[in-house]
Design a protein around this motif. Sequence first.
Motif, PDB file in Angstrom:
ATOM      1  N   GLY A 363      26.691 -36.460 -52.063  1.00 55.54           N
ATOM      2  CA  GLY A 363      26.770 -37.571 -51.720  1.00 55.54           C
ATOM      3  C   GLY A 363      27.822 -38.188 -51.337  1.00 55.54           C
ATOM      4  O   GLY A 363      27.457 -39.063 -50.027  1.00 55.54           O
ATOM      5  N   VAL A 364      29.273 -38.200 -51.601  1.00 49.61           N
ATOM      6  CA  VAL A 364      30.109 -38.780 -50.986  1.00 49.61           C
ATOM      7  C   VAL A 364      30.961 -38.637 -49.945  1.00 49.61           C
ATOM      8  O   VAL A 364      30.853 -39.277 -49.827  1.00 49.61           O
ATOM      9  CB  VAL A 364      31.297 -38.800 -52.682  1.00 49.61           C
ATOM     10  N   THR A 365      30.671 -37.176 -49.970  1.00 52.62           N
ATOM     11  CA  THR A 365      31.386 -36.625 -48.581  1.00 52.62           C
ATOM     12  C   THR A 365      29.583 -36.850 -47.191  1.00 52.62           C
ATOM     13  O   THR A 365      30.442 -37.343 -46.328  1.00 52.62           O
ATOM     14  CB  THR A 365      30.548 -35.089 -48.362  1.00 52.62           C
ATOM     15  N   GLY A 366      28.875 -37.227 -47.839  1.00 56.59           N
ATOM     16  CA  GLY A 366      28.191 -37.963 -46.988  1.00 56.59           C
ATOM     17  C   GLY A 366      28.421 -39.501 -46.242  1.00 56.59           C
ATOM     18  O   GLY A 366      27.826 -39.846 -45.454  1.00 56.59           O
ATOM     19  N   LEU A 367      28.370 -39.349 -47.359  1.00 61.68           N
ATOM     20  CA  LEU A 367      29.012 -41.463 -47.534  1.00 61.68           C
ATOM     21  C   LEU A 367      29.940 -41.609 -46.366  1.00 61.68           C
ATOM     22  O   LEU A 367      30.185 -42.585 -46.001  1.00 61.68           O
ATOM     23  CB  LEU A 367      29.129 -42.250 -48.570  1.00 61.68           C
ATOM     24  N   VAL A 368      30.705 -40.782 -46.750  1.00 61.05           N
ATOM     25  CA  VAL A 368      32.588 -40.599 -45.692  1.00 61.05           C
ATOM     26  C   VAL A 368      32.296 -40.432 -44.970  1.00 61.05           C
ATOM     27  O   VAL A 368      32.826 -41.188 -44.159  1.00 61.05           O
ATOM     28  CB  VAL A 368      33.216 -39.861 -46.989  1.00 61.05           C
ATOM     29  N   VAL A 369      31.458 -39.523 -44.548  1.00 61.64           N
ATOM     30  CA  VAL A 369      31.283 -39.086 -42.350  1.00 61.64           C
ATOM     31  C   VAL A 369      30.190 -40.395 -42.008  1.00 61.64           C
ATOM     32  O   VAL A 369      30.785 -40.876 -41.025  1.00 61.64           O
ATOM     33  CB  VAL A 369      30.062 -37.870 -43.267  1.00 61.64           C
ATOM     34  N   ILE A 370      28.988 -40.769 -42.981  1.00 66.17           N
ATOM     35  CA  ILE A 370      28.552 -42.144 -42.154  1.00 66.17           C
ATOM     36  C   ILE A 370      29.690 -43.412 -42.171  1.00 66.17           C
ATOM     37  O   ILE A 370      29.630 -43.464 -40.956  1.00 66.17           O
ATOM     38  CB  ILE A 370      27.548 -42.094 -43.101  1.00 66.17           C
ATOM     39  N   ALA A 371      30.372 -43.082 -42.725  1.00 64.51           N
ATOM     40  CA  ALA A 371      31.058 -44.609 -43.049  1.00 64.51           C
ATOM     41  C   ALA A 371      32.569 -44.685 -41.558  1.00 64.51           C
ATOM     42  O   ALA A 371      32.245 -45.116 -41.151  1.00 64.51           O
ATOM     43  CB  ALA A 371      32.206 -44.585 -44.013  1.00 64.51           C
ATOM     44  N   GLY A 372      32.649 -42.964 -41.464  1.00 65.56           N
ATOM     45  CA  GLY A 372      33.516 -42.323 -40.388  1.00 65.56           C
ATOM     46  C   GLY A 372      32.992 -43.186 -39.253  1.00 65.56           C
ATOM     47  O   GLY A 372      33.623 -43.327 -38.253  1.00 65.56           O
ATOM     48  N   LEU A 373      31.713 -42.740 -38.840  1.00 68.15           N
ATOM     49  CA  LEU A 373      30.894 -42.611 -37.544  1.00 68.15           C
ATOM     50  C   LEU A 373      30.572 -43.916 -37.780  1.00 68.15           C
ATOM     51  O   LEU A 373      30.940 -44.468 -36.448  1.00 68.15           O
ATOM     52  CB  LEU A 373      29.797 -41.583 -37.742  1.00 68.15           C
ATOM     53  N   ALA A 374      30.279 -45.512 -38.827  1.00 69.99           N
ATOM     54  CA  ALA A 374      30.587 -45.739 -38.470  1.00 69.99           C
ATOM     55  C   ALA A 374      31.643 -46.856 -37.534  1.00 69.99           C
ATOM     56  O   ALA A 374      31.931 -47.849 -36.812  1.00 69.99           O
ATOM     57  CB  ALA A 374      29.728 -46.514 -39.925  1.00 69.99           C
ATOM     58  N   ILE A 375      33.378 -46.564 -38.477  1.00 65.71           N
ATOM     59  CA  ILE A 375      33.879 -47.512 -38.398  1.00 65.71           C
ATOM     60  C   ILE A 375      34.374 -46.756 -37.259  1.00 65.71           C
ATOM     61  O   ILE A 375      35.054 -47.476 -35.847  1.00 65.71           O
ATOM     62  CB  ILE A 375      34.864 -47.178 -39.388  1.00 65.71           C
TER      63      ILE A 375
END
Length: 423
Positions: A363-375
């Motif tokens: 979950g944390v890894t997925g959130l980090v990846v999504i946040a990174g892509l959004a940024i």
Amino acid sequence: MAGVLAADPTLADFGKDPLWITIVKAVMLFGFLGLGVVFGVWFERKLISRMQNRYGPNRAGRFGLLQSVADAIKMGLKEDLFPRTVDKVLYLLAPVIMVIPAFLAFSIVPFAPMVNLFGVRTPLQMVDLPVAVLFMLAMGAVSVYGVVLAGWSSRSPYALLGGLRSAAQVVSYEIAMGLSFVAIFLFAGTLSTSEIVKAQGDTWFVFLLIPSFLIYVVCMFGEAARIPFDLPEGEGELVGGFQTEYSSSLKFALIMMGEYLHTFTASGIAVTLFLGGWRAPIPISWWEGANQGYWPVLWFLIKFVLTFSFIIWVRASLPRVRYDQLMSLGWKVLIPVNLAWILLVAGVRTVVLYEETRMIALGVTGLVVIAGLAIWMRFDTVNQRRKEARKAQVEAEFEDLSEESTEGGFPVPPLDLPHYHGV
């Protein structure tokens, strides 16, 4: 004769050699680096010449092999000049500070596993430490003091600017380079170079950690101040950078040796941490004796020469970048991408190793990846808007200038020149 010794060295195998074996290893390492600098210069000149459809050195010795020897003798025998205003102590000390850490940094590079050296069973590596990779980074940072002192003690504005550039450049790229090693530490579970090579017995880290390897390759040029990142000695704007006031004497030869040794260290670390070290490549590794005795020295040298050739190839192919582009790449691209990659690798390692925290890590890894892509998408959109706005502004200014560019106006003055006939 090479002993057939299959055991990979570990930290426990170091510190047990007799004193004379340690001295022999030090002499062998010094000879390898000293001769490597001499023939590395020749090899670089010949390779670049061939890439540019030239012959390169071909008069001094067969194939020009003695050209670098002749250059070294010439620099050692030339008159040693001192500018009037230099700080003589620091002026003399700076080249030495550049060379010694480069020798020390290469001492942690393993050339082979356990071998039979003059009847003594020993790892073919000068020294290993629990924090060997950090020792290498520390030596690279210490050598910067030599560059800064060379610029400051010369009492020249060009030399001082070159030294300051080198300090700023190393700070930015040292951080990115150190972060590119973190993923290796997570996989290998150690900072020891011999054990990192041992951890690559099944798969080299260049295949498991491609982003880390690519980031290291970029940082390698910034750390060693090689083209396209040789801004501390940019001839176009700083004459010769930090070495402007050093004449072609023994001091200048030491500076050149220090720069080449840093390139060698960067190549050796790339081979050790990413390319399997002294391990034979597939399919040679299928042979049972490929990683035993002194055969690994051959595999290491082949990888080392290929890595060094890549550095030369880049020098012959790419131009020098602007200094603002260099710093922007280090701080705005390499470090953020490195941090995101480390979080991803740490999450994957947690998922693989610890079942009880697997869902949380996912979950944390997925959130980090999504946040990174959004940024990244947001940054890309903002950057694109800025480019479009700048383009529109330039086009508007160009149109205004075109309307004003009549004869007798600004910016095109009337050309009242005499007419010449003939050639």
